[in-house]
Design a protein around this motif. Structure first.
Motif, mmCIF file in Angstrom:
data_model
loop_
_atom_site.group_PDB
_atom_site.id
_atom_site.type_symbol
_atom_site.label_atom_id
_atom_site.label_comp_id
_atom_site.label_asym_id
_atom_site.label_seq_id
_atom_site.Cartn_x
_atom_site.Cartn_y
_atom_site.Cartn_z
ATOM 1 N N GLU A 3 0.827 -1.210 0.000
ATOM 2 C CA GLU A 3 0.000 0.000 0.000
ATOM 3 C C GLU A 3 0.861 1.260 0.000
ATOM 4 N N ASP A 4 1.961 1.242 0.747
ATOM 5 C CA ASP A 4 2.864 2.397 0.774
ATOM 6 C C ASP A 4 3.478 2.642 -0.606
ATOM 7 N N LEU A 6 2.264 1.754 -3.546
ATOM 8 C CA LEU A 6 1.235 2.252 -4.458
ATOM 9 C C LEU A 6 0.865 3.699 -4.145
ATOM 10 N N ALA A 7 0.844 4.050 -2.872
ATOM 11 C CA ALA A 7 0.566 5.440 -2.494
ATOM 12 C C ALA A 7 1.665 6.366 -3.014
ATOM 13 N N THR A 10 1.183 6.799 -6.700
ATOM 14 C CA THR A 10 0.044 7.681 -6.961
ATOM 15 C C THR A 10 0.446 9.142 -6.748
ATOM 16 N N ALA A 20 -5.271 2.388 -7.857
ATOM 17 C CA ALA A 20 -4.354 1.929 -6.809
ATOM 18 C C ALA A 20 -4.908 0.742 -6.015
ATOM 19 N N GLU A 21 -6.142 0.827 -5.585
ATOM 20 C CA GLU A 21 -6.717 -0.252 -4.772
ATOM 21 C C GLU A 21 -6.887 -1.541 -5.583
ATOM 22 N N ALA A 24 -3.477 -3.066 -5.973
ATOM 23 C CA ALA A 24 -3.067 -3.699 -4.708
ATOM 24 C C ALA A 24 -3.710 -5.082 -4.588
ATOM 25 N N TRP A 28 -1.736 -8.651 -4.425
ATOM 26 C CA TRP A 28 -2.036 -9.507 -3.270
ATOM 27 C C TRP A 28 -2.519 -10.875 -3.754
#
Length: 76
Positions: A3-4, A6-7, A10, A20-21, A24, A28
């Motif tokens: 998540e970090d 991808l953030a 972004t 992004a979600e 992820a 996963w």
């Protein structure tokens, strides 16, 4: 960590926020799918059938997925 990463992508404008979600979840899913195949012995069996090792096959799958992502969102 995922998540970090991808953030960060972004914020840097390398990945549209609306993707992004979903991305992820895709990463996963890939990790859990490979782990499940490994635990079941199916990755090793498929690798042997293909004339390679499970580690090399997992690496190849991951690299192919990464290449698809890179082609979708090229570095600026």
């Amino acid at each position: 960590m995922l998540e970090d990463t991808l953030a960060d992508a972004t914020r840097a404008g390398e990945l549209p926020a609306e993707d992004a979600e979903t991305l992820a979840l895709a990463w996963w899913s890939l990790a859990h799918g490979l782990a499940s195949l490994t635990l079941d012995g199916k990755l090793e069996a498929r690798a042997a059938h293909m004339g390679t090792t499970a580690a090399a096959l997992a690496d190849r799958v991951t690299r192919m997925f990464t290449d698809l992502i890179d082609s979708r969102w090229p570095q600026r």
